[in-house]
Design an enzyme around this catalytic site. Structure first.
Site, PDB file in Angstrom:
ATOM      1  N   HIS A  23       0.831  -1.214   0.000  1.00 40.56           N
ATOM      2  CA  HIS A  23       0.000   0.000   0.000  1.00 40.56           C
ATOM      3  C   HIS A  23       0.859   1.255   0.000  1.00 40.56           C
ATOM      4  O   HIS A  23       1.620   1.504   0.928  1.00 40.56           O
ATOM      5  CB  HIS A  23      -0.897   0.018   1.233  1.00 40.56           C
ATOM      6  CG  HIS A  23      -2.017   1.009   1.147  1.00 40.56           C
ATOM      7  ND1 HIS A  23      -3.236   0.703   0.590  1.00 40.56           N
ATOM      8  CD2 HIS A  23      -2.092   2.298   1.528  1.00 40.56           C
ATOM      9  CE1 HIS A  23      -4.026   1.767   0.646  1.00 40.56           C
ATOM     10  NE2 HIS A  23      -3.342   2.748   1.207  1.00 40.56           N
ATOM     11  N   ASP A  25       0.209   5.487  -1.145  1.00 38.42           N
ATOM     12  CA  ASP A  25      -0.813   6.465  -1.541  1.00 38.42           C
ATOM     13  C   ASP A  25      -0.284   7.570  -2.449  1.00 38.42           C
ATOM     14  O   ASP A  25      -0.870   8.651  -2.508  1.00 38.42           O
ATOM     15  CB  ASP A  25      -1.435   7.091  -0.294  1.00 38.42           C
ATOM     16  CG  ASP A  25      -2.525   6.227   0.312  1.00 38.42           C
ATOM     17  OD1 ASP A  25      -3.517   5.961  -0.385  1.00 38.42           O
ATOM     18  OD2 ASP A  25      -2.375   5.814   1.477  1.00 38.42           O
ATOM     19  N   GLU A 128      -9.101   1.350  -2.350  1.00 41.13           N
ATOM     20  CA  GLU A 128      -9.184   1.389  -0.888  1.00 41.13           C
ATOM     21  C   GLU A 128     -10.559   1.874  -0.444  1.00 41.13           C
ATOM     22  O   GLU A 128     -10.775   3.054  -0.210  1.00 41.13           O
ATOM     23  CB  GLU A 128      -8.086   2.293  -0.318  1.00 41.13           C
ATOM     24  CG  GLU A 128      -7.967   2.201   1.184  1.00 41.13           C
ATOM     25  CD  GLU A 128      -6.839   3.034   1.745  1.00 41.13           C
ATOM     26  OE1 GLU A 128      -6.431   2.783   2.885  1.00 41.13           O
ATOM     27  OE2 GLU A 128      -6.361   3.945   1.030  1.00 41.13           O
ATOM     28  N   HIS A 155     -13.180   1.782   3.907  1.00 37.34           N
ATOM     29  CA  HIS A 155     -12.113   2.652   4.405  1.00 37.34           C
ATOM     30  C   HIS A 155     -12.489   2.994   5.848  1.00 37.34           C
ATOM     31  O   HIS A 155     -12.849   2.088   6.613  1.00 37.34           O
ATOM     32  CB  HIS A 155     -11.933   3.880   3.501  1.00 37.34           C
ATOM     33  CG  HIS A 155     -10.693   4.654   3.838  1.00 37.34           C
ATOM     34  ND1 HIS A 155     -10.728   5.941   4.315  1.00 37.34           N
ATOM     35  CD2 HIS A 155      -9.388   4.306   3.813  1.00 37.34           C
ATOM     36  CE1 HIS A 155      -9.495   6.365   4.558  1.00 37.34           C
ATOM     37  NE2 HIS A 155      -8.655   5.389   4.263  1.00 37.34           N
ATOM     38  N   HIS A 196      -8.641  -2.019   7.381  1.00 37.66           N
ATOM     39  CA  HIS A 196      -9.693  -1.016   7.620  1.00 37.66           C
ATOM     40  C   HIS A 196     -11.027  -1.600   8.071  1.00 37.66           C
ATOM     41  O   HIS A 196     -11.884  -0.846   8.519  1.00 37.66           O
ATOM     42  CB  HIS A 196      -9.936  -0.133   6.390  1.00 37.66           C
ATOM     43  CG  HIS A 196      -8.969   0.988   6.235  1.00 37.66           C
ATOM     44  ND1 HIS A 196      -8.997   2.120   7.018  1.00 37.66           N
ATOM     45  CD2 HIS A 196      -7.925   1.143   5.389  1.00 37.66           C
ATOM     46  CE1 HIS A 196      -8.024   2.929   6.662  1.00 37.66           C
ATOM     47  NE2 HIS A 196      -7.351   2.365   5.674  1.00 37.66           N
ATOM     48  N   HIS A 217      -2.297  -3.229   4.691  1.00 40.88           N
ATOM     49  CA  HIS A 217      -1.515  -2.350   5.571  1.00 40.88           C
ATOM     50  C   HIS A 217      -2.136  -2.328   6.966  1.00 40.88           C
ATOM     51  O   HIS A 217      -2.827  -1.395   7.346  1.00 40.88           O
ATOM     52  CB  HIS A 217      -1.360  -0.937   4.995  1.00 40.88           C
ATOM     53  CG  HIS A 217      -2.624  -0.206   4.689  1.00 40.88           C
ATOM     54  ND1 HIS A 217      -3.637  -0.733   3.913  1.00 40.88           N
ATOM     55  CD2 HIS A 217      -3.043   1.053   5.025  1.00 40.88           C
ATOM     56  CE1 HIS A 217      -4.624   0.156   3.807  1.00 40.88           C
ATOM     57  NE2 HIS A 217      -4.284   1.247   4.484  1.00 40.88           N
ATOM     58  N   ASP A 325       2.258   2.101   3.762  1.00 41.26           N
ATOM     59  CA  ASP A 325       1.325   3.237   3.756  1.00 41.26           C
ATOM     60  C   ASP A 325       2.049   4.564   3.565  1.00 41.26           C
ATOM     61  O   ASP A 325       1.624   5.602   4.067  1.00 41.26           O
ATOM     62  CB  ASP A 325       0.469   3.274   5.020  1.00 41.26           C
ATOM     63  CG  ASP A 325      -0.851   4.034   4.824  1.00 41.26           C
ATOM     64  OD1 ASP A 325      -1.144   4.445   3.684  1.00 41.26           O
ATOM     65  OD2 ASP A 325      -1.587   4.221   5.803  1.00 41.26           O
TER      66      ASP A 325
END
Length: 402
Positions: A23, A25, A128, A155, A196, A217, A325
């Site tokens: 993961h 972003d 995500e 999420h 999540h 993650h 992350d």
């Protein structure tokens, strides 16, 4: 073993068995900071003033495969969520087209391995949050066709068919439609990502799935009691499922002392009208001012290694991985500052007695295997099952609850 010797061994190991990170972003960071204008943020140049990620640091970190998150805010709903997710996918494709000597799109385990053999960083995508499919299995299939290879079921907020770890329970896990989403993902070969989601959602998904799952993650709840982490009973179920839990580096998920500090810092952002996950220059300025007045508890490489030690003990070496992350958080642990830092974690684990064979599973082999296993399940299912045309209204009624 000296620190220098361990670091040299770590770099040599990563040259043979690079990291597949679950993961990152970067696409959202590019959206927020430069509106996807890649001329304004050229990741072939040093971007350490703005980002955790650029090409040189990916290379220095020994990254051989990256699941780029095509995350969009949970506040985005319906068509807005879908179109924004497609814009994120477009960003990943644009990056691969712009830097073909470094990045290569990969949709399968074989393509991941081939990209690595060609000296490129295999670029996969994960969506995500189930809000990205807007309660539509046809949209799920469209995202798969565009290259999305995992979907995180939620999420930070619930979706109508699944409970999030950080929202109030509504479905008590998965609804009937949520089970149908998982089963259609199995049929497609899209990995079910349980980061999540609430523990009951994790357990429901493990009962429903016919393929291995991932946690892209998430770390250990026994080591740090944050709802974003994985309870031991779920970790213990991974061997029977074949899945992989990819430990994250987010300080408030790995260091108990950082949980309350992070809550207070997020309230400072909210007072300024900024999102809790905002990492724009304005948000970072506000956070640093808060940190100056309220010293931040600092996680370290050892903090993350403690999670991996525990996760290996409970789930087994074949069922753990890494999901940093990066570019999705304001702060990182000391020694894990950016994507160049993976050798520091591998060196720490070497000093703790992890074998090179075990570390090769952690960094590379487990992730390749779980993707390949999901593909094999999909091939079998596609011989007997047609695409699901179920709707949430048919399965759950109008209230979205079973």
């Amino acid at each position: 073993m000296t620190d220098t010797a361990a670091l040299e061994r770590a770099r040599a190991l990563l040259a043979e068995h690079p990291v597949i990170d679950g993961h990152n972003d970067l696409p959202w960071a590019l959206r927020e900071n430069v509106g996807y204008d890649l001329d304004r943020c050229d990741i072939s140049q040093d971007q350490s003033a703005l980002l955790h990620t650029d090409l040189a640091r990916l290379r220095a970190g020994g990254v051989g495969g990256q699941f780029w998150s095509v995350y969009v805010k949970a506040e985005f709903q319906g068509d807005k969520a879908v179109s924004a997710t497609i814009e994120q996918i477009d960003c990943v494709r644009a990056l691969a087209a712009r830097y073909p000597e470094h990045l290569q799109l990969a949709n399968t385990a074989d393509e991941l391995v081939a990209a690595r053999a060609a000296g490129r960083i295999a670029s996969l995508m994960g969506a995500e949050g189930g809000h990205s499919i807007a309660c539509s299995l046809a949209t799920l299939r469209a995202l798969y066709e565009l290259g999305v290879r995992y979907l995180t079921l939620t999420h930070n907020d619930n979706v109508p068919w699944a409970d999030s770890a950080t929202d109030e329970p509504a479905a008590n896990g998965l609804t009937r439609f949520g089970v149908e989403v998982v089963r259609e993902m199995n049929r497609l070969g899209m990995l079910v990502d349980l980061s999540h989601v609430a523990p009951d959602t994790m357990r429901d998904a493990l009962r429903a799935t016919r393929a291995p799952v991932i946690f892209s993650h998430s770390s250990s709840r026994a080591v740090c009691d944050h709802p974003r982490n994985i309870p031991d009973d779920v970790l213990a179920a991974l061997p029977a499922n074949g899945g992989v839990a990819m430990a994250t580096f987010v300080p408030k998920f790995v260091l108990p002392a950082a949980i309350e500090w992070s809550k207070q810092a997020e309230s400072v952002l909210a007072e300024r009208g900024l999102h809790a996950l905002d990492t724009t220059p304005e948000a970072m300025e506000a956070l640093r001012a808060y940190e100056d007045a309220n010293p931040r508890p600092v996680a370290t490489v050892a903090t993350v290694a403690d999670h991996l030690d525990h996760m290996r003990e409970v789930a087994g070496i074949d069922h753990i991985g890494i999901g940093g992350d990066y570019d999705g958080v304001a702060f990182t642990p000391q020694g894990l500052d950016d994507v160049a830092s993976y050798p520091n974690l591998i060196a720490e684990l070497l000093t703790r007695g992890w074998s090179e064979a075990d570390l090769a599973k952690l960094t590379w082999h487990n992730a390749v295997r779980v993707l390949r296993d999901a593909e094999a399940v999909a091939r079998d299912l596609q011989r007997t099952e047609r695409p699901s045309i179920a709707t949430i209204e048919q399965l759950d009624g109008t209230d979205g609850l079973r």
